[in-house]
Design an enzyme around this catalytic site. Structure first.
Site, PDB file in Angstrom:
ATOM      1  N   ARG A 176     -55.029  42.419 -62.324  1.00 49.04           N
ATOM      2  CA  ARG A 176     -55.285  41.305 -62.868  1.00 49.04           C
ATOM      3  C   ARG A 176     -54.001  40.520 -62.384  1.00 49.04           C
ATOM      4  O   ARG A 176     -52.917  41.225 -62.394  1.00 49.04           O
ATOM      5  CB  ARG A 176     -55.435  41.131 -64.107  1.00 49.04           C
ATOM      6  CG  ARG A 176     -56.810  41.893 -64.536  1.00 49.04           C
ATOM      7  CD  ARG A 176     -56.916  41.804 -66.126  1.00 49.04           C
ATOM      8  NE  ARG A 176     -58.080  42.389 -66.492  1.00 49.04           N
ATOM      9  CZ  ARG A 176     -58.210  43.609 -67.189  1.00 49.04           C
ATOM     10  NH1 ARG A 176     -57.175  44.660 -67.292  1.00 49.04           N
ATOM     11  NH2 ARG A 176     -59.256  44.297 -67.522  1.00 49.04           N
ATOM     12  N   LYS A 203     -54.777  44.228 -70.553  1.00 49.50           N
ATOM     13  CA  LYS A 203     -55.303  43.787 -71.806  1.00 49.50           C
ATOM     14  C   LYS A 203     -55.378  44.524 -72.954  1.00 49.50           C
ATOM     15  O   LYS A 203     -55.225  45.642 -73.149  1.00 49.50           O
ATOM     16  CB  LYS A 203     -56.641  43.310 -71.550  1.00 49.50           C
ATOM     17  CG  LYS A 203     -57.051  42.141 -70.520  1.00 49.50           C
ATOM     18  CD  LYS A 203     -58.417  41.918 -70.281  1.00 49.50           C
ATOM     19  CE  LYS A 203     -58.639  40.682 -69.740  1.00 49.50           C
ATOM     20  NZ  LYS A 203     -60.088  40.119 -69.605  1.00 49.50           N
ATOM     21  N   HIS A 276     -58.622  36.758 -58.395  1.00 49.31           N
ATOM     22  CA  HIS A 276     -59.504  37.871 -58.827  1.00 49.31           C
ATOM     23  C   HIS A 276     -60.361  38.534 -58.106  1.00 49.31           C
ATOM     24  O   HIS A 276     -61.051  39.467 -58.115  1.00 49.31           O
ATOM     25  CB  HIS A 276     -60.136  37.195 -60.003  1.00 49.31           C
ATOM     26  CG  HIS A 276     -60.864  38.221 -61.133  1.00 49.31           C
ATOM     27  ND1 HIS A 276     -60.211  38.865 -61.950  1.00 49.31           N
ATOM     28  CD2 HIS A 276     -62.223  38.795 -61.146  1.00 49.31           C
ATOM     29  CE1 HIS A 276     -61.142  39.752 -62.744  1.00 49.31           C
ATOM     30  NE2 HIS A 276     -62.440  39.553 -62.154  1.00 49.31           N
ATOM     31  N   ARG A 279     -59.274  41.763 -56.754  1.00 52.46           N
ATOM     32  CA  ARG A 279     -59.358  43.105 -57.810  1.00 52.46           C
ATOM     33  C   ARG A 279     -61.050  43.403 -57.566  1.00 52.46           C
ATOM     34  O   ARG A 279     -61.424  44.720 -57.365  1.00 52.46           O
ATOM     35  CB  ARG A 279     -59.371  42.264 -59.193  1.00 52.46           C
ATOM     36  CG  ARG A 279     -59.536  43.452 -60.220  1.00 52.46           C
ATOM     37  CD  ARG A 279     -59.276  42.716 -61.572  1.00 52.46           C
ATOM     38  NE  ARG A 279     -59.719  43.287 -62.671  1.00 52.46           N
ATOM     39  CZ  ARG A 279     -59.371  44.375 -63.413  1.00 52.46           C
ATOM     40  NH1 ARG A 279     -58.324  44.967 -62.985  1.00 52.46           N
ATOM     41  NH2 ARG A 279     -59.877  44.966 -64.524  1.00 52.46           N
ATOM     42  N   HIS A 302     -61.070  48.713 -67.781  1.00 51.88           N
ATOM     43  CA  HIS A 302     -62.331  48.130 -68.210  1.00 51.88           C
ATOM     44  C   HIS A 302     -62.322  49.127 -69.685  1.00 51.88           C
ATOM     45  O   HIS A 302     -62.498  50.320 -69.536  1.00 51.88           O
ATOM     46  CB  HIS A 302     -63.320  48.359 -67.468  1.00 51.88           C
ATOM     47  CG  HIS A 302     -63.563  47.354 -66.414  1.00 51.88           C
ATOM     48  ND1 HIS A 302     -64.217  47.416 -65.258  1.00 51.88           N
ATOM     49  CD2 HIS A 302     -62.727  46.219 -66.312  1.00 51.88           C
ATOM     50  CE1 HIS A 302     -63.942  46.444 -64.524  1.00 51.88           C
ATOM     51  NE2 HIS A 302     -63.115  45.516 -65.147  1.00 51.88           N
ATOM     52  N   TYR A 311     -69.333  45.727 -60.092  1.00 51.02           N
ATOM     53  CA  TYR A 311     -68.764  45.803 -58.922  1.00 51.02           C
ATOM     54  C   TYR A 311     -69.419  46.870 -57.820  1.00 51.02           C
ATOM     55  O   TYR A 311     -69.111  47.017 -56.677  1.00 51.02           O
ATOM     56  CB  TYR A 311     -67.314  46.341 -58.936  1.00 51.02           C
ATOM     57  CG  TYR A 311     -66.361  45.086 -59.714  1.00 51.02           C
ATOM     58  CD1 TYR A 311     -66.018  43.919 -59.186  1.00 51.02           C
ATOM     59  CD2 TYR A 311     -66.163  45.655 -60.730  1.00 51.02           C
ATOM     60  CE1 TYR A 311     -65.410  43.089 -59.799  1.00 51.02           C
ATOM     61  CE2 TYR A 311     -65.264  44.618 -61.721  1.00 51.02           C
ATOM     62  CZ  TYR A 311     -64.938  43.378 -61.222  1.00 51.02           C
ATOM     63  OH  TYR A 311     -64.034  42.660 -61.639  1.00 51.02           O
TER      64      TYR A 311
END
Length: 328
Positions: A176, A203, A276, A279, A302, A311
């Site tokens: 990210r 994150k 993004h 990514r 994730h 994806y």
């Protein structure tokens, strides 16, 4: 915070304590004891991006309902939330945006439930817009476009070397833009079982270690040699080469700076995209080349594998359709 209503709640947040012989004065102790649970919830959001997104959602709800004080949240019912959801849809906001705003409000009320400030979460049970599809909307580049982008910075200046290193880091490691901005010089020098790894702060304060692609390693080393801050282990890895506002070149390139960098190079090549998309490109490419989806989930950071499946286009390729298996 910008509106008077939000400011009212923020003003009730925990006070900053001045260091001294006694950490809390009697007045400060009493003030903290009287902080509303609503203000506690907001003060407890430490991630800048999450804080900004949740603030925007709650501010919108307060504007819609006319709430001006923290304790007024305790009178909110499911009917208020449904009316707000319908108003968001009437404004033409997408399903994903509406789901995110409802999730933000649900987080606040879940905190109030945990504090016994309310008896139930009024967002729970509110019908949320369905996902348009199981596929993400962020475009992924084709292999030839990715190669063009990697080769786009042509000059041999510090900026050119930095930009090549940034594009390679994004395309080979699926970071990210905020993760890239937080990288320190020492973060690309972690060795695990003899292999260099990239230490990534993701994150939710989660850290992951990604094997460093040899091409990226060479480009980062080349950039640091030219920029001259390779010995500054705790300093920012990727830095601005010019700062007209403060003149400070020791701070990290901002996530917005990364976005503009990718936008600029891709636009010049005729397929303007945001950071993004790189990514998405890396994830799609890895899955297309038979990477294990559980490994890709871990690689991307994730929490839920369902996010990673966005994806995965292997089941939607036209050539694999049963249409082409029918023989008469």
């Amino acid at each position: 915070m910008t509106t008077s209503a939000i400011t009212t709640i923020q003003d009730q947040a925990p006070v900053r304590i001045t260091p001294g012989g006694r950490l809390l004065t009697a007045a400060e102790f009493q003030q903290l004891a009287e902080v509303p649970a609503e203000a506690e919830w907001f003060a407890n959001l430490t991630n800048t991006q999450t804080r900004r997104a949740y603030e925007h959602a709650v501010k919108d709800f307060m504007r819609f309902t006319g709430i001006t004080r923290a304790d007024e949240f305790r009178g909110v019912t499911r009917a208020h939330v449904i009316a707000w959801r319908d108003e968001l849809a009437a404004r033409g906001l997408g399903g994903g945006t509406i789901r995110h705003r409802l999730a933000s409000l649900a987080s606040l009320f879940q905190y109030l439930c945990n504090r016994n400030a309310v008896t139930h979460n009024p967002v729970k049970g509110v019908q949320r817009p369905r996902s348009e599809s199981g596929e993400g909307k962020t475009p992924a580049l084709g292999d030839h476009q990715a190669r063009q982008l990697l080769d786009a910075p042509q000059d041999h200046s510090v900026r050119g070397k930095r930009d090549r290193a940034i594009l390679s880091t994004l395309l080979f490691h699926a970071l990210r833009r905020a993760e890239l901005s937080k990288l320190k010089v020492k973060d690309f020098r972690h060795a695990r079982k003899g292999v260099l790894h990239l230490k990534v702060s993701g994150k939710g304060g989660k850290t992951r270690y990604l094997p460093l692609h040899p091409a990226t390693s060479r480009l980062i080393t080349d950039y640091l040699d030219a920029a001259g801050h390779g010995a500054d282990d705790v300093g920012a890895l990727f830095r601005p080469v010019r700062n007209n506002r403060t003149g400070d070149l020791c701070q990290a390139i901002t996530p917005d700076g990364v976005y503009k960098l990718v936008r600029g190079y891709s636009g010049a090549l005729g397929f303007e995209i945001g950071a993004h998309a790189l990514r998405a490109t890396a994830a799609t490419n890895a899955l297309d080349h038979r990477a294990d989806i559980a490994k890709v989930q871990e690689w991307l950071g994730h929490a839920n594998i369902a996010t990673t499946r966005i994806y995965d286009h292997r089941l939607t390729r036209p050539e694999d359709s049963p249409t082409f298996k029918v023989v008469y």
